[in-house]
Design an enzyme around this catalytic site. Sequence first.
Site, PDB file in Angstrom:
ATOM      1  CG  HIS A  53      -1.865   1.148   1.183  1.00  0.00           C
ATOM      2  ND1 HIS A  53      -2.116   1.560   2.112  1.00  0.00           N
ATOM      3  CD2 HIS A  53      -2.750   1.289   0.934  1.00  0.00           C
ATOM      4  CE1 HIS A  53      -3.224   2.379   2.224  1.00  0.00           C
ATOM      5  NE2 HIS A  53      -3.481   2.589   1.019  1.00  0.00           N
ATOM      6  CD  GLU A  56      -2.741   2.341  -3.754  1.00  0.00           C
ATOM      7  OE1 GLU A  56      -3.447   3.899  -3.417  1.00  0.00           O
ATOM      8  OE2 GLU A  56      -3.016   1.485  -3.109  1.00  0.00           O
ATOM      9  CG  HIS A  57      -0.389   6.108  -0.554  1.00  0.00           C
ATOM     10  ND1 HIS A  57      -0.811   7.000  -0.016  1.00  0.00           N
ATOM     11  CD2 HIS A  57      -1.084   5.007  -0.603  1.00  0.00           C
ATOM     12  CE1 HIS A  57      -2.326   6.912   0.546  1.00  0.00           C
ATOM     13  NE2 HIS A  57      -2.604   5.699   0.057  1.00  0.00           N
ATOM     14  CD  GLU A 134      -5.123   6.548   3.493  1.00  0.00           C
ATOM     15  OE1 GLU A 134      -4.844   5.218   3.500  1.00  0.00           O
ATOM     16  OE2 GLU A 134      -4.872   6.974   2.765  1.00  0.00           O
TER      17      GLU A 134
END
Length: 811
Positions: A53, A56-57, A134
């Site tokens: 993840h 991806e950022h 998040e």
Amino acid sequence: MPALNHPRPHTETLANGLRVTLRHAPDLKRAAAALRVAAGSHDVPMAWPGLAHFLEHLLFLGTERFPTDEALMAYVQRHGGQVNARTNERTTDFFFELSPQAFAGGLQRLSDMLAHPRMNLDDQAREREVLHAEFVAWSQDATAQQQLSLFDGLSPSHPLRGFHAGNRDSLPVPQPEFQQALKDFYQQFYRTGQMTLSLVGPQSFEELRAMAQAFDAVIAPGETVQRQAPTLLMAAADRSYQQVGERRVDLLFALEALPESSAEALAFLCHWLNNAKPGGLLAKLQKQGLADSLKAAALYQFAGQALLHIEFISAATSSAPSALRGQLMDWLGFFASQQNSSELREEYAALLQRQQQMSCALQQAQRDSQQLESALSEQGVAALQSVLQQIGAVDNFTGPWHLPAPNPFLRSDAAPANAGLIRGQTSAHRGLRTFAQDRSRGRRERSPMQFSQALPGNTEAGAIYLRWRLAAAADSGLQSSLENSLQPLREDARQAGVEVSFEVSGNQWLLKMTGLQEPMPKILEHALTLLTKPDADFPRLATSSPALMPIRQLLKALPACGLEPANVSDNLQQLWSNARWDGLAVGLSAQTQAAMGVALSRIPGIADAQLTAPPSLHSQHVWHCIETPSSEAAVLLFCPTATQELTDEAAWRLLAHLSQTAFYQRLRVELQLGYAVFSGLRQMNGQTGLLFGVQSPTVAVVELLGHIEHFISGLKELIGGIDDHSWLAQRQALADQFDIEALPSVQAAELLWQAKLAGHSSDYLSQLGETILSIDRVELFAAAQRLNSAAGGWRCVANTPCPGGLWQVAK
């Protein structure tokens, strides 16, 4: 009606090893790309949870060729498209949608960010803090934690039981070992052999293939990685378990060694499990008082494994898991006896074909990247038998069960005679003419239902808006009953290609339909019948929906904040008798207009063509406090235009266009205030305004608002710093978004509806584009000054009380 696109796209593997699917769809106005990387959170080394993840950022942070303000996200936003990415257990998806003219530029940026990511440590440290924010929100979200707890019955060694969210502790950016793991993961999986690129658009097949080849040439080549299959979902002999909570029962079935077509088999099974029509499982559970809702879904699928989840929700405080399971297994026995039924398969195939027919470019590209079928194949039938056997379904049941009635909106009706006439028109519906007819006759009065000719009526898509202004607002019980009564219709309509929504804002009700126009008249007639039932026919059912994150709660509350408060009533007949209605139909053919006659004659209330002026703040600073269960600060600032003139709207749109990327860059990337940071233009109830939103786990609302105000105060400087070439290019890019030939019908219909509420003329879209192109810097400087001085007023919606000063508590 245009011919359906071929159910299967063209598929091939290009010279560099990239697998592509290409779909030429000449009726689409947008093009889309969906890239699936065969690697996700479960493919990360156990020492570094969240690494997939995190990567991806990082890929969205810009490259040397396309820095932040020219990178994919900024480029897509500038051209009025949509873009996002998602990290799953075993895949990572990147996808965007753009106009055909801007599409090649989007693909260039996507390929460049995948091939040449910026990995400097300062960027990584900043982005890690975003992921940590998040994580904090996710760990406090009851719905997310409940979803995670569903895996508690699985084997502890299965990756579904592991931690994969990623946070400050699991992503030690400065450590060389972490940097090496990040590099290794990228080099192993971000290669052509691990990727599938799906392109959909109105471009020719040759153009799509050329763009795919250009993409293939940029990505590093690599063979497909053979990933190790995970351990068994359940270590024990049992292959199912249940969880019982207050008002809910969750049943989970762990499936192993499934054939390749099991995904389509599970989709087929879940579709019929979720069917709420009489004779089905949910209908019987509701009748027996065992459950109010049922939701079946495959939570996980990989390497022949699947986890099937069936959720039962009941308004009663006590649940009966044994009775629920017994009824489920009995229904599954009935289903096993009917699984080869031609009725079920034909209905399902018609549903999937209708979905394909009405899907936008992005939806089609995503379906193609997931390799979804357009019907239950023979291989799917065999896979379904394997699924049912593992669940324990046997062809032995007590019933009584029967197959659901066919969806009445999936079959086309014969064309009515005299299609050019509007049947059912009465004196109460005087003036049911088109915008063009109104102008040609020189009539100044307005029709309560206007048929706009701004969009051609020879396409498949259309839209219908019906608004009622009530003398009082409906109480929450009555409102939920209305929504519940529409739910079966909404599902049938959705399957038939029409999205139906019933929106309540204060004392206004809005019934909206968008999608395939052919079944709309029949759907409208059914909807009006359901909405006008006597009070006694409505069960006062409690509605339960997942708790929203604070910023989403504020967005949901925002439209009603600008409406005048009203008394509350639970008398449906009285509400209808005093309601005043108006409406708009967009893109409908003469045949569809004719078929609407019966429905139009049955609209409850009083036809009223007189528009109500959008609410005005008169330079006030108005504060609305919306309580949210989360401790995180959330704030929305809505800044309306000072007037309803089209020049003001055009200037506001240009301000929103030029500031969107800069606002995100300043508050999210540089200041790291939170992970939910956005700005843009918003239209509500005919009122146009700039909307700024932030949610933060660490910064208070008043401080967040101060940062927003500081950004607004610097807009003149931002505008002045844009070079002439970029100024002209960005202004043109914004104007191009309102070209009627390029606007998707749903977006065009919403713009026309808001234009009607604001009192604009029927050629609003063409006028808007021309007005945007006429704005020079001096005029935009003046607009920025009006915004900064709150000439149209400011409306703040936040989850803390009014701070005082300039701000006044909303009445």
